[in-house]
Structure formats: C-alpha cells, structure tokens
Design an enzyme around this catalytic site. Structure first.
Site, mmCIF file in Angstrom:
data_model
loop_
_atom_site.group_PDB
_atom_site.id
_atom_site.type_symbol
_atom_site.label_atom_id
_atom_site.label_comp_id
_atom_site.label_asym_id
_atom_site.label_seq_id
_atom_site.Cartn_x
_atom_site.Cartn_y
_atom_site.Cartn_z
ATOM 1 N N ASP A 161 0.990 -1.275 -0.023
ATOM 2 C CA ASP A 161 -0.001 0.018 0.015
ATOM 3 C C ASP A 161 0.820 1.299 -0.109
ATOM 4 O OD1 ASP A 161 -2.454 1.383 0.361
ATOM 5 O OD2 ASP A 161 -2.442 1.529 2.758
ATOM 6 N N ASP A 210 -8.677 0.992 6.526
ATOM 7 C CA ASP A 210 -7.775 0.750 7.389
ATOM 8 C C ASP A 210 -8.220 1.465 8.729
ATOM 9 O OD1 ASP A 210 -5.489 0.336 9.083
ATOM 10 O OD2 ASP A 210 -4.415 1.581 7.963
#
Ligand code: G3H
Ligand code: 13P
Ligand code: ZN
Length: 338
Positions: A97, A282
C-alpha cells in the site's frame, strides 16, 4: 533469497478485478499490522466467502518485519484453507500500500508480494508517469499487478500526507494508463485517509441525530473517468466510514476522538457497483480494535492477560469486516466464482 508469491499460495489482482467489475462489487483491501487483525480479516472473509486484498503499508513493513509478514501472509492462506470447510482458501492478494519508490516496490515483489501500489500522485505528472512505468516494467514479467494513482487525497495519516486534495482530472487518465501500463488506478473524488476526513465546517448537521453529515463524493468525476476508461479497475483509498458506534465507545471509555467523520456507507455501496473494484479500509479496523481494548480496560481494570483484551478487540474487527463484505462492498459469496 527472492520468492515468488505463487509459491506462497497467493494470487495477483487481475482475475479478482475482472470478476468484481462484471459482478458489480468491490474487493476489500484491508490493511494489517498484527496477528489479531489478520485473523479477523481471514475469518470474516473465509466464512463469508469473499476474496480479499491484504494490504501492507511501508509503516506496517517497518513495524512488523517483512520476513514475518511474508510468513503471516502464507499462513493466512493455510489458515483460510483450514477453516474453509473443505472448499479451499479464498483468493488472497498480498499488496504493498502506498509504495513510494521503485526500490521499495522491487523489494516487495522480490519478497513475495503479488501486487504493489506505486504512489507517485504527489509528483509532477511526468515524473509520476516515469516512476509508475518503471515499476510496471519490473512487475509485469513477474506477473505482479500494479496500482498507480492520479489526483491527491486530502488528510494526514502518518507517512501518507497531503494538505489538500486535488480531484483526479478525467482528461489525464487515458494518457496515464496508456503510458504506464498500470493494472488499476487510484483516484481522488473526495475521500481522504484517517478518521477525520472532513472538518465540521465542511459538514451539515443531521437534525434528528445531531451527527455531522459530510459532503457527497464527486460521483460526476467518477462517471467521467469511467467514460474515459470503460471497464478499467478503479481504486478508492480513504474509504473508512468511521462508524459512530466505535467512536462513541472509544469516547465513553476514556478516549477523545472529536468530530471524527468518514464516508457514508451508502456512497461506498454505490461506488462498489461502478468501476470501483477495490476499496481501501484501515481506519475502521483501528477504531474497532481501540474500542474493544478500551472497553475491557475500563470495565476490567485488573485484567492484564493480553488475550483477554485483544480477543474482544479481534471480535469487534471481525464483525466490522463481516459487515463490510456483506453490506457495503458486496464481495461476500464471490470467492469461488468461476
Ligand atoms: O493509507 C494509509 C494506510 O492507512 C496506512 O497507514 O502508513 O499508518 O500504516 P500507515
Ligand atoms: P482509511 O484511512 O479511510 O481507512 O483509508 C485507508 C487507505 O486508503 C489505505 O491505503
Ligand atoms: Zn490509501
């Protein structure tokens, strides 16, 4: 020593995105930093038969150690197999990411990742193109998929920061995708990282609940991008909804999260039905974990066995992931689609 993701039982994102596009749902991309998060993700996704992208940020890699992370991802495949009632593991991608350099992407590819993001979105356009192309040229011969980004998200979150957002320019996307060869494109349409996505001044107040209501995402820009790139996988970062139940529990048990606001889930559901094939979450996991730990600490102050507070935290995260794959992204039930 270099290792291929294929030897770890992982897959790249190509087939996943093709099926998600055809089925009008989005693949969950959940970040993980520790065992409890990974267990919750794998349990929720396997029990609900959802494919999943496990995301590792540069910070997660530093926190958890890349060798351990690789074995955790390999372990996740075996764990999924074990709890799958004989169906076999769900498809699992291990994705970097917000990679910020060619070297980091290369290291992840050499170390067993099946997908990487090269985030050159803060660079001048031509430099973003050149860097992204270089990563694609390394990744594709190894059958690793690459996500690029155009447009800048607002918000600040650890190493991912940008003071203000600049929506993606639809007139640039064809040129970017053609010149770089990326497999998917992250865009900016009003989402941002973290639990404070909008200031109270940007929001209105719901008269019934008194809660802040954020401005809607720029669906007109998403539509314009889809028109430029028909059938091309689009990615939404900063897509946590910041559930108010979690925020309330955190605040009730000693936390101080003021005016935390996320993306309403109906808008994410709508995005998931479009060319948006990957939705990054997240912060919602961080909130659920923190709420679970704070509750136990407040209610049982004599508790000092980490399993007694990390266990309930894991249960909260699992419930959150389960809700996302069933009710928001629509990926539940698609793990074994042909
Ligand atoms: O997009 C950012 C992710 O939430 C990762 O955050 O850099 O704090 O691990 P992190
Ligand atoms: P959130 O902070 O909204 O969860 O976004 C996560 C993300 O985009 C990871 O890349
Ligand atoms: Zn992100």
């Amino acid at each position: 020593m270099a290792v291929s993701y294929k030897d770890l039982g992982l897959v790249n994102s190509r087939e996943m995105f093709k099926k998600a596009m055809a089925g009008h749902y989005a693949i969950p991309a959940f970040n993980f930093n520790n065992m409890e998060q990974l267990q919750a993700i794998i349990q929720a996704c396997t029990e609900n038969e959802s494919p999943v992208i496990l995301q590792v940020s540069k910070g997660a890699r530093q926190y958890a150690n890349q060798t351990l992370l690789r074995y955790m991802a390999q372990g996740a495949v075996e764990y999924s197999r074990e709890i799958s009632n004989g169906k076999g593991p769900i498809p699992i991608v291990l994705h970097l990411d917000h990679g910020d350099s060619f070297e980091l992407c290369k290291s992840c590819i050499d170390f067993g990742f099946s997908s990487v993001m090269i985030d050159g979105s803060a660079l001048p356009y031509d430099e973003n193109v050149a860097l992204t192309k270089k990563v694609v040229e390394y990744a594709h011969p190894r059958d690793v998929t690459v996500e690029g980004e155009l447009g800048v998200l607002a918000g600040v979150e650890d190493e991912v920061s940008a003071a203000e957002s600049h929506y993606t320019k639809p007139e640039q996307v064809v040129d970017f995708v053609t010149k770089t060869g990326v497999d998917s494109l992250a865009i900016s349409i009003g989402t941002s990282h973290g639990a404070y996505k909008f200031t109270p001044e940007q929001c209105t107040v719901d008269p019934k609940t008194g809660r802040l209501v954020p401005p809607p995402l720029a669906f007109d820009i998403l539509k314009a991008i889809e028109k430029e790139l028909p059938g091309f996988p689009i990615v939404l970062h900063g897509a946590s909804s910041v559930p108010q139940e979690e925020v309330d529990i955190i605040n009730k048990y000693g936390g101080a999260l003021k005016a935390a606001v996320g993306i309403p889930e109906e808008q994410l559901r709508e995005a998931a039905k479009s060319a948006v094939c990957k939705i990054n979450i997240d912060s919602d996991s961080r909130l659920a974990m923190t709420a679970g730990v704070r509750k136990v600490f407040a209610e049982k102050p004599a508790e000092f066995d980490p399993r007694k507070y990390l266990g309930p935290a894991r249960d909260r995260m699992k419930a959150m992931y389960t809700h996302k794959v069933i009710n928001v992204l629509g990926s539940a039930g698609h793990a074994y689609d042909k």
